[in-house]
Design a protein around this motif. Sequence first.
Motif, PDB file in Angstrom:
ATOM      1  N   VAL A 129       0.836  -1.203   0.000  1.00 18.98           N
ATOM      2  CA  VAL A 129       0.000   0.000   0.000  1.00 18.98           C
ATOM      3  C   VAL A 129       0.873   1.256   0.000  1.00 18.98           C
ATOM      4  N   TYR A 171      -0.348   4.905  -1.458  1.00 18.95           N
ATOM      5  CA  TYR A 171      -1.568   5.067  -0.667  1.00 18.95           C
ATOM      6  C   TYR A 171      -1.201   5.082   0.821  1.00 18.95           C
ATOM      7  N   THR A 172      -2.177   5.425   1.649  1.00 16.48           N
ATOM      8  CA  THR A 172      -1.914   5.560   3.086  1.00 16.48           C
ATOM      9  C   THR A 172      -2.751   4.560   3.866  1.00 16.48           C
ATOM     10  N   LEU A 218      -8.347  -2.100   2.091  1.00 20.86           N
ATOM     11  CA  LEU A 218      -8.059  -1.332   0.884  1.00 20.86           C
ATOM     12  C   LEU A 218      -8.983  -0.123   0.779  1.00 20.86           C
ATOM     13  N   SER A 251      -7.575   2.439   3.001  1.00 26.04           N
ATOM     14  CA  SER A 251      -6.312   2.958   2.490  1.00 26.04           C
ATOM     15  C   SER A 251      -6.496   3.850   1.270  1.00 26.04           C
ATOM     16  N   GLY A 252      -7.754   3.986   0.808  1.00 31.79           N
ATOM     17  CA  GLY A 252      -8.032   4.845  -0.333  1.00 31.79           C
ATOM     18  C   GLY A 252      -7.629   4.258  -1.672  1.00 31.79           C
ATOM     19  N   VAL A 253      -7.548   2.929  -1.755  1.00 31.90           N
ATOM     20  CA  VAL A 253      -7.147   2.289  -3.005  1.00 31.90           C
ATOM     21  C   VAL A 253      -8.363   2.172  -3.925  1.00 31.90           C
ATOM     22  N   ARG A 298      -6.661  -2.224  -7.418  1.00 34.38           N
ATOM     23  CA  ARG A 298      -6.637  -3.279  -6.412  1.00 34.38           C
ATOM     24  C   ARG A 298      -5.978  -4.559  -6.895  1.00 34.38           C
TER      25      ARG A 298
END
Length: 256
Positions: free
Chosen positions: A148, A153-154, A208, A211-213, A218
Amino acid sequence: MSVNEASRWNPVDYAANAAFVPALGAPVLALLAPQTGERILDIGCGDGVLTERIVATGATVVGVDGSPEMVAAARARGIDAHVVDAQALPFGPEFDAAFSNAALHWMLDKGAVARGVFAALKPGGRYVGEMGGAGNIATLRAGLRQAVGEMGYTPPAGDPQWYPDVADFTDTYAAAGFSDVRAELIERPTPVPAGLAEWFRTFRMGFLDQSGVPPDARDPLAACAAAIAEGGLPRDADGTILADYVRLRFSMRKPD
Protein backbone atom coordinates in the motif's frame (compact mmCIF):
# COMPACT_ATOMS: atom_id res chain seq x y z
CA MET A 1 -18.67 1.40 18.48
CA SER A 2 -19.93 0.64 14.98
CA VAL A 3 -19.22 -2.41 12.85
CA ASN A 4 -15.56 -2.52 11.82
CA GLU A 5 -15.24 -0.82 8.42
CA ALA A 6 -12.33 -3.11 7.56
CA SER A 7 -14.70 -6.10 7.78
CA ARG A 8 -16.22 -6.05 4.28
CA TRP A 9 -17.10 -9.19 2.37
CA ASN A 10 -18.20 -10.45 -1.03
CA PRO A 11 -19.97 -13.82 -0.63
CA VAL A 12 -18.98 -15.01 -4.11
CA ASP A 13 -15.29 -14.30 -3.53
CA TYR A 14 -15.52 -15.76 -0.04
CA ALA A 15 -17.02 -19.01 -1.31
CA ALA A 16 -14.36 -19.27 -4.02
CA ASN A 17 -11.29 -18.32 -2.01
CA ALA A 18 -12.06 -18.86 1.69
CA ALA A 19 -13.61 -22.33 1.82
CA PHE A 20 -10.74 -23.39 4.10
CA VAL A 21 -12.17 -21.21 6.91
CA PRO A 22 -15.31 -23.28 7.61
CA ALA A 23 -13.51 -26.48 6.61
CA LEU A 24 -10.92 -25.94 9.35
CA GLY A 25 -13.67 -25.19 11.88
CA ALA A 26 -14.37 -28.89 12.50
CA PRO A 27 -12.36 -29.10 15.77
CA VAL A 28 -14.27 -26.14 17.19
CA LEU A 29 -17.56 -27.69 16.17
CA ALA A 30 -16.52 -30.85 18.01
CA LEU A 31 -15.69 -28.74 21.06
CA LEU A 32 -19.21 -27.25 20.91
CA ALA A 33 -20.76 -30.75 20.76
CA PRO A 34 -24.24 -29.44 19.86
CA GLN A 35 -27.20 -31.49 21.02
CA THR A 36 -30.64 -32.03 19.53
CA GLY A 37 -33.08 -29.44 20.84
CA GLU A 38 -30.46 -26.97 22.07
CA ARG A 39 -30.76 -23.32 21.14
CA ILE A 40 -27.39 -22.03 19.92
CA LEU A 41 -26.16 -18.57 18.93
CA ASP A 42 -23.61 -18.42 16.08
CA ILE A 43 -21.69 -15.15 16.37
CA GLY A 44 -20.26 -14.04 13.04
CA CYS A 45 -22.03 -16.75 11.05
CA GLY A 46 -20.82 -15.43 7.68
CA ASP A 47 -22.36 -17.27 4.74
CA GLY A 48 -23.66 -20.04 7.01
CA VAL A 49 -21.55 -22.94 5.72
CA LEU A 50 -20.45 -23.99 9.20
CA THR A 51 -23.80 -22.98 10.72
CA GLU A 52 -25.48 -25.59 8.51
CA ARG A 53 -23.42 -28.26 10.21
CA ILE A 54 -24.68 -27.16 13.63
CA VAL A 55 -28.28 -27.18 12.38
CA ALA A 56 -27.75 -30.71 11.04
CA THR A 57 -27.21 -31.96 14.61
CA GLY A 58 -30.81 -31.09 15.47
CA ALA A 59 -30.03 -27.87 17.33
CA THR A 60 -31.94 -24.66 16.70
CA VAL A 61 -29.43 -22.05 15.58
CA VAL A 62 -29.66 -18.28 15.30
CA GLY A 63 -26.85 -16.73 13.27
CA VAL A 64 -25.76 -13.10 13.51
CA ASP A 65 -23.30 -11.20 11.35
CA GLY A 66 -22.52 -7.57 10.68
CA SER A 67 -22.40 -8.05 6.89
CA PRO A 68 -25.77 -7.80 5.10
CA GLU A 69 -24.27 -9.57 2.09
CA MET A 70 -23.10 -12.54 4.11
CA VAL A 71 -26.37 -12.75 6.03
CA ALA A 72 -28.23 -12.87 2.70
CA ALA A 73 -25.98 -15.77 1.64
CA ALA A 74 -26.67 -17.57 4.93
CA ARG A 75 -30.41 -17.07 4.56
CA ALA A 76 -30.20 -18.52 1.06
CA ARG A 77 -28.98 -21.71 2.75
CA GLY A 78 -32.03 -21.68 5.02
CA ILE A 79 -30.18 -20.35 8.07
CA ASP A 80 -32.06 -18.20 10.57
CA ALA A 81 -29.55 -15.37 10.15
CA HIS A 82 -29.79 -11.68 11.06
CA VAL A 83 -27.77 -8.54 10.49
CA VAL A 84 -26.60 -7.73 14.01
CA ASP A 85 -23.56 -5.92 15.38
CA ALA A 86 -22.14 -8.43 17.86
CA GLN A 87 -20.81 -5.48 19.87
CA ALA A 88 -24.46 -4.76 20.70
CA LEU A 89 -26.14 -8.16 20.95
CA PRO A 90 -29.85 -7.74 21.69
CA PHE A 91 -30.52 -11.07 23.39
CA GLY A 92 -31.50 -12.01 26.90
CA PRO A 93 -30.62 -15.35 28.54
CA GLU A 94 -32.18 -17.61 25.91
CA PHE A 95 -29.35 -19.74 24.48
CA ASP A 96 -27.92 -23.02 25.75
CA ALA A 97 -24.63 -22.35 23.97
CA ALA A 98 -22.81 -19.80 21.84
CA PHE A 99 -20.32 -20.46 19.07
CA SER A 100 -17.97 -18.35 16.97
CA ASN A 101 -15.45 -19.21 14.27
CA ALA A 102 -13.01 -16.79 12.60
CA ALA A 103 -15.03 -13.72 13.49
CA LEU A 104 -14.26 -12.22 16.91
CA HIS A 105 -11.04 -10.58 15.75
CA TRP A 106 -13.11 -8.20 13.61
CA MET A 107 -15.03 -6.94 16.67
CA LEU A 108 -12.89 -4.23 18.23
CA ASP A 109 -15.03 -3.53 21.31
CA LYS A 110 -14.02 -6.82 22.87
CA GLY A 111 -15.65 -6.09 26.23
CA ALA A 112 -19.01 -5.30 24.67
CA VAL A 113 -18.96 -8.58 22.75
CA ALA A 114 -18.08 -10.54 25.88
CA ARG A 115 -20.83 -8.91 27.93
CA GLY A 116 -23.37 -9.44 25.16
CA VAL A 117 -22.60 -13.14 24.86
CA PHE A 118 -22.78 -13.52 28.62
CA ALA A 119 -26.23 -11.88 28.66
CA ALA A 120 -27.45 -14.11 25.82
CA LEU A 121 -26.62 -17.39 27.57
CA LYS A 122 -28.76 -19.21 30.07
CA PRO A 123 -27.12 -19.95 33.43
CA GLY A 124 -24.70 -22.81 32.87
CA GLY A 125 -24.52 -22.07 29.15
CA ARG A 126 -21.26 -22.74 27.33
CA TYR A 127 -19.34 -20.66 24.81
CA VAL A 128 -16.70 -22.08 22.47
CA GLY A 129 -14.92 -20.82 19.42
CA GLU A 130 -11.82 -19.90 17.53
CA MET A 131 -10.42 -16.60 16.28
CA GLY A 132 -7.18 -15.04 15.12
CA GLY A 133 -4.61 -14.95 17.92
CA ALA A 134 -1.43 -13.02 18.64
CA GLY A 135 0.89 -13.11 15.62
CA ASN A 136 -1.86 -14.15 13.21
CA ILE A 137 -0.96 -13.61 9.52
CA ALA A 138 1.84 -11.25 10.55
CA THR A 139 3.71 -11.75 7.27
CA LEU A 140 0.60 -11.15 5.17
CA ARG A 141 -0.32 -8.01 7.09
CA ALA A 142 3.20 -6.61 6.78
CA GLY A 143 3.31 -7.36 3.05
CA LEU A 144 0.02 -5.60 2.45
CA ARG A 145 1.08 -2.51 4.39
CA GLN A 146 4.32 -2.34 2.47
CA ALA A 147 2.55 -2.67 -0.89
CA VAL A 148 0.00 0.00 0.00
CA GLY A 149 2.80 2.41 0.90
CA GLU A 150 4.94 1.57 -2.13
CA MET A 151 2.00 2.27 -4.45
CA GLY A 152 1.43 5.68 -2.93
CA TYR A 153 -1.57 5.07 -0.67
CA THR A 154 -1.91 5.56 3.09
CA PRO A 155 -2.88 2.55 5.22
CA PRO A 156 -4.86 3.08 8.43
CA ALA A 157 -2.84 3.56 11.60
CA GLY A 158 -2.64 0.25 13.39
CA ASP A 159 -4.25 -3.01 12.36
CA PRO A 160 -8.06 -2.97 12.49
CA GLN A 161 -8.31 -6.39 14.14
CA TRP A 162 -8.03 -7.73 17.68
CA TYR A 163 -5.54 -10.61 17.73
CA PRO A 164 -5.17 -11.30 21.48
CA ASP A 165 -2.74 -13.39 23.42
CA VAL A 166 -4.11 -15.86 25.97
CA ALA A 167 -3.89 -13.44 28.91
CA ASP A 168 -5.71 -10.61 27.10
CA PHE A 169 -8.49 -12.92 25.94
CA THR A 170 -8.89 -14.65 29.29
CA ASP A 171 -8.98 -11.37 31.21
CA THR A 172 -11.60 -9.94 28.84
CA TYR A 173 -14.02 -12.82 29.28
CA ALA A 174 -13.41 -13.30 32.99
CA ALA A 175 -14.25 -9.62 33.46
CA ALA A 176 -17.58 -10.24 31.70
CA GLY A 177 -18.47 -12.88 34.31
CA PHE A 178 -17.50 -16.14 32.60
CA SER A 179 -15.94 -19.01 34.54
CA ASP A 180 -13.68 -21.87 33.45
CA VAL A 181 -12.20 -19.70 30.70
CA ARG A 182 -9.69 -21.75 28.74
CA ALA A 183 -7.74 -20.50 25.74
CA GLU A 184 -4.76 -21.66 23.73
CA LEU A 185 -2.78 -20.34 20.78
CA ILE A 186 -2.38 -22.76 17.89
CA GLU A 187 0.09 -22.14 15.08
CA ARG A 188 -1.62 -23.37 11.92
CA PRO A 189 0.26 -22.83 8.65
CA THR A 190 -2.61 -22.84 6.19
CA PRO A 191 -2.53 -23.60 2.45
CA VAL A 192 -3.87 -20.85 0.23
CA PRO A 193 -4.70 -22.76 -2.97
CA ALA A 194 -6.04 -19.71 -4.82
CA GLY A 195 -2.83 -17.78 -4.17
CA LEU A 196 -2.02 -14.79 -2.00
CA ALA A 197 -3.32 -12.16 -4.43
CA GLU A 198 -6.81 -13.70 -4.20
CA TRP A 199 -6.42 -13.92 -0.42
CA PHE A 200 -5.74 -10.17 -0.21
CA ARG A 201 -8.69 -9.36 -2.48
CA THR A 202 -11.03 -11.57 -0.43
CA PHE A 203 -9.94 -10.87 3.15
CA ARG A 204 -8.72 -7.28 2.97
CA MET A 205 -11.29 -5.42 0.88
CA GLY A 206 -12.14 -3.19 3.82
CA PHE A 207 -8.47 -2.45 4.50
CA LEU A 208 -8.06 -1.33 0.88
CA ASP A 209 -11.14 0.87 1.29
CA GLN A 210 -9.60 2.48 4.34
CA SER A 211 -6.31 2.96 2.49
CA GLY A 212 -8.03 4.84 -0.33
CA VAL A 213 -7.15 2.29 -3.01
CA PRO A 214 -9.50 2.71 -6.01
CA PRO A 215 -11.06 -0.37 -7.65
CA ASP A 216 -8.83 -0.24 -10.73
CA ALA A 217 -5.67 -0.34 -8.59
CA ARG A 218 -6.64 -3.28 -6.41
CA ASP A 219 -5.53 -6.13 -8.64
CA PRO A 220 -2.00 -4.78 -9.15
CA LEU A 221 -1.77 -3.88 -5.46
CA ALA A 222 -2.82 -7.41 -4.44
CA ALA A 223 -0.23 -8.83 -6.81
CA CYS A 224 2.43 -6.56 -5.32
CA ALA A 225 1.50 -7.55 -1.75
CA ALA A 226 1.58 -11.23 -2.73
CA ALA A 227 5.05 -10.90 -4.24
CA ILE A 228 6.32 -9.23 -1.05
CA ALA A 229 4.74 -11.73 1.36
CA GLU A 230 5.66 -14.88 -0.55
CA GLY A 231 9.32 -14.46 0.30
CA GLY A 232 8.59 -14.79 4.01
CA LEU A 233 6.29 -17.81 3.88
CA PRO A 234 6.95 -21.55 3.49
CA ARG A 235 5.35 -23.89 0.97
CA ASP A 236 3.99 -27.38 1.35
CA ALA A 237 5.20 -30.42 -0.59
CA ASP A 238 3.01 -29.46 -3.54
CA GLY A 239 4.42 -25.94 -3.67
CA THR A 240 1.32 -24.27 -2.23
CA ILE A 241 1.98 -21.17 -0.13
CA LEU A 242 1.32 -21.67 3.60
CA ALA A 243 -0.10 -18.55 5.24
CA ASP A 244 1.08 -17.86 8.79
CA TYR A 245 -2.20 -18.33 10.61
CA VAL A 246 -2.26 -18.41 14.41
CA ARG A 247 -5.58 -19.33 16.00
CA LEU A 248 -6.84 -18.76 19.51
CA ARG A 249 -9.22 -21.57 20.48
CA PHE A 250 -11.35 -21.14 23.58
CA SER A 251 -14.08 -22.50 25.81
CA MET A 252 -15.89 -21.13 28.87
CA ARG A 253 -19.21 -21.21 30.66
CA LYS A 254 -21.67 -18.88 32.30
CA PRO A 255 -21.96 -19.77 36.01
CA ASP A 256 -25.17 -21.49 37.14
